[in-house]
Design an enzyme around this catalytic site. Structure first.
Site, PDB file in Angstrom:
ATOM      1  CG  HIS A 156      -2.110  -0.879   1.095  1.00  0.00           C
ATOM      2  ND1 HIS A 156      -2.054  -2.211   1.403  1.00  0.00           N
ATOM      3  CD2 HIS A 156      -3.371  -0.637   0.680  1.00  0.00           C
ATOM      4  CE1 HIS A 156      -3.244  -2.761   1.184  1.00  0.00           C
ATOM      5  NE2 HIS A 156      -4.063  -1.834   0.748  1.00  0.00           N
ATOM      6  CE  LYS A 160      -3.699  -0.529   4.809  1.00  0.00           C
ATOM      7  NZ  LYS A 160      -4.987   0.086   5.134  1.00  0.00           N
TER       8      LYS A 160
HETATM    9  P1  NAD Z   1      -7.180   9.496   5.110  1.00  0.00           P
HETATM   10  O1  NAD Z   1      -6.313   9.755   6.295  1.00  0.00           O
HETATM   11  O2  NAD Z   1      -6.806  10.074   3.792  1.00  0.00           O
HETATM   12  O3  NAD Z   1      -8.679   9.988   5.421  1.00  0.00           O
HETATM   13  C1  NAD Z   1      -9.303   9.906   6.671  1.00  0.00           C
HETATM   14  C2  NAD Z   1     -10.082  11.200   6.839  1.00  0.00           C
HETATM   15  O4  NAD Z   1     -10.920  11.097   7.997  1.00  0.00           O
HETATM   16  C3  NAD Z   1      -9.162  12.408   7.061  1.00  0.00           C
HETATM   17  O5  NAD Z   1      -9.509  13.427   6.143  1.00  0.00           O
HETATM   18  C4  NAD Z   1      -9.476  12.841   8.501  1.00  0.00           C
HETATM   19  O6  NAD Z   1      -9.376  14.232   8.678  1.00  0.00           O
HETATM   20  C5  NAD Z   1     -10.927  12.368   8.618  1.00  0.00           C
HETATM   21  N1  NAD Z   1     -11.388  12.332   9.994  1.00  0.00           N
HETATM   22  C6  NAD Z   1     -10.688  12.006  11.118  1.00  0.00           C
HETATM   23  N2  NAD Z   1     -11.456  12.158  12.216  1.00  0.00           N
HETATM   24  C7  NAD Z   1     -12.677  12.586  11.785  1.00  0.00           C
HETATM   25  C8  NAD Z   1     -13.895  12.935  12.441  1.00  0.00           C
HETATM   26  N3  NAD Z   1     -14.003  12.847  13.765  1.00  0.00           N
HETATM   27  N4  NAD Z   1     -14.938  13.350  11.682  1.00  0.00           N
HETATM   28  C9  NAD Z   1     -14.857  13.413  10.336  1.00  0.00           C
HETATM   29  N5  NAD Z   1     -13.715  13.104   9.657  1.00  0.00           N
HETATM   30  C10 NAD Z   1     -12.650  12.691  10.384  1.00  0.00           C
HETATM   31  O7  NAD Z   1      -7.323   7.916   5.010  1.00  0.00           O
HETATM   32  P2  NAD Z   1      -7.834   7.026   3.762  1.00  0.00           P
HETATM   33  O8  NAD Z   1      -6.659   6.580   2.962  1.00  0.00           O
HETATM   34  O9  NAD Z   1      -8.954   7.745   3.081  1.00  0.00           O
HETATM   35  O10 NAD Z   1      -8.389   5.749   4.531  1.00  0.00           O
HETATM   36  C11 NAD Z   1      -9.440   5.857   5.481  1.00  0.00           C
HETATM   37  C12 NAD Z   1      -9.762   4.463   6.017  1.00  0.00           C
HETATM   38  O11 NAD Z   1     -10.311   3.655   4.960  1.00  0.00           O
HETATM   39  C13 NAD Z   1      -8.525   3.705   6.523  1.00  0.00           C
HETATM   40  O12 NAD Z   1      -8.908   2.945   7.647  1.00  0.00           O
HETATM   41  C14 NAD Z   1      -8.175   2.791   5.342  1.00  0.00           C
HETATM   42  O13 NAD Z   1      -7.459   1.643   5.722  1.00  0.00           O
HETATM   43  C15 NAD Z   1      -9.550   2.453   4.849  1.00  0.00           C
HETATM   44  N6  NAD Z   1      -9.664   1.990   3.463  1.00  0.00           N
HETATM   45  C16 NAD Z   1     -10.616   1.049   3.229  1.00  0.00           C
HETATM   46  C17 NAD Z   1     -10.853   0.600   1.939  1.00  0.00           C
HETATM   47  C18 NAD Z   1     -11.942  -0.413   1.715  1.00  0.00           C
HETATM   48  O14 NAD Z   1     -12.250  -0.774   0.549  1.00  0.00           O
HETATM   49  N7  NAD Z   1     -12.589  -0.901   2.792  1.00  0.00           N
HETATM   50  C19 NAD Z   1     -10.102   1.107   0.868  1.00  0.00           C
HETATM   51  C20 NAD Z   1      -9.150   2.084   1.140  1.00  0.00           C
HETATM   52  C21 NAD Z   1      -8.943   2.534   2.442  1.00  0.00           C
END
Ligand code: NAD
Length: 270
Positions: A156, A160
């Protein structure tokens, strides 16, 4: 319920959140009801254009969900620290909850089970159709070749947070269950300072990090003289966003309960 599914996005300015917002705006079945950002975010009350470029003015970024805003489904891609608040908000609003946040602790998984008694919930480590197929294939091969050694390698992007990925763990769990084991019984997450031969039945994990890789997973099955590898490579986050949106449309209006992405994704749905 109206013609459109009203979707609230939790973590809307993150990498995945942005992809989900774009998918919602491109769909004629969904409406972006609210784009939530973390409290204190510099984007609070700013127009979406700040992140997405010029858009029809639908909603501004917001740190709280106004009680008057309709919410059929809350889609969460925030992170394990924000997950509890996202789930609590869905329960409070009696909205369906779709989450892709990985790295959850056991008690957070238990909280999901509890919430499923009052709202429909769907959590998936991965929302891609290809990974849904990879999981099915891993399960079948694991059962068909129970004596072959299984290892899982994932890569990744450099930012991550959790390792190994939720998808790698789900793949390991699928293979373990296909062999009548639980993942904790057979997972090996590090081999540093571990000498000696590999134990039969163990499932080893390796996590690589670098660049902007959206997500790659390989499940390897090996025995003397041959090796079988099945790989999924995500070229962009849009596939996860499309799958999450398909899940949001599918779950809207369903009764309380815990649903799985396998029920949503089949060839042709995304
Ligand atoms: P990222 O850090 O880019 O985004 C997370 C966002 O959440 C940030 O903008 C942060 O400011 C926000 N956030 C934090 N606290 C918050 C709150 N209290 N209220 C509202 N927003 C808040 O991360 P990402 O790469 O977008 O990944 C997010 C999650 O999704 C991770 O856990 C990742 O592993 C997961 N993910 C899952 C899949 C899937 O298919 N299930 C795919 C990709 C990523």
């Amino acid at each position: 319920m109206s013609d459109h599914v009203n979707v609230v996005v939790y973590g809307s300015s993150g990498r995945m959140g942005q992809a989900v917002v774009r998918a919602i705006l491109e769909s004629d079945k969904t409406r972006l009801a609210c784009a939530l950002v973390r409290p204190g975010s510099g984007l609070a009350d700013e127009p979406l254009d700040r992140v997405f470029g010029t858009l029809p003015r639908v909603v501004d970024f917001s740190t709280a969900l106004d009680p008057d805003v309709p919410c059929d489904v809350l889609v969460d891609f925030s992170g394990p620290h924000a997950f509890d608040a996202a789930l609590a908000l869905a329960v409070e609003r009696r909205a369906a909850f779709v989450s892709g946040t990985t790295g959850l602790r056991e008690e957070q998984q238990t909280a999901l089970e509890r919430a499923a008694q009052t709202i429909p919930v769907l959590w998936a480590a991965n929302f891609s159709l290809g990974v849904a197929m990879l999981l099915r294939a891993a399960r079948r091969i694991g059962a068909a070749l129970p004596d072959w050694d299984c290892e899982i390698v994932e890569m990744h992007h450099a930012r991550k947070q959790d390792a190994p990925s939720g998808t790698a763990l789900a793949l390991g769990q699928a293979v373990a269950e296909s062999r009548g084991m639980t993942l904790p019984e057979c997972a090996v997450f590090a081999r540093i300072d571990k000498t000696g031969p590999r134990h039969p039945g163990e499932i080893g994990f390796a996590a690589l990090r670098g660049g902007d890789v959206a997500g790659e997973h390989t499940v390897l099955f090996s025995t003397a003289g041959e090796r079988l590898e099945i790989t999924h490579r995500a070229a962009s986050r849009d596939i996860f966003a499309r799958g999450a949106l398909a899940a949001a449309i599918w779950i809207a209006g369903r009764p309380a309960g815990k649903y799985s992405i396998d029920e949503v994704l089949s060839p042709g749905t995304v």
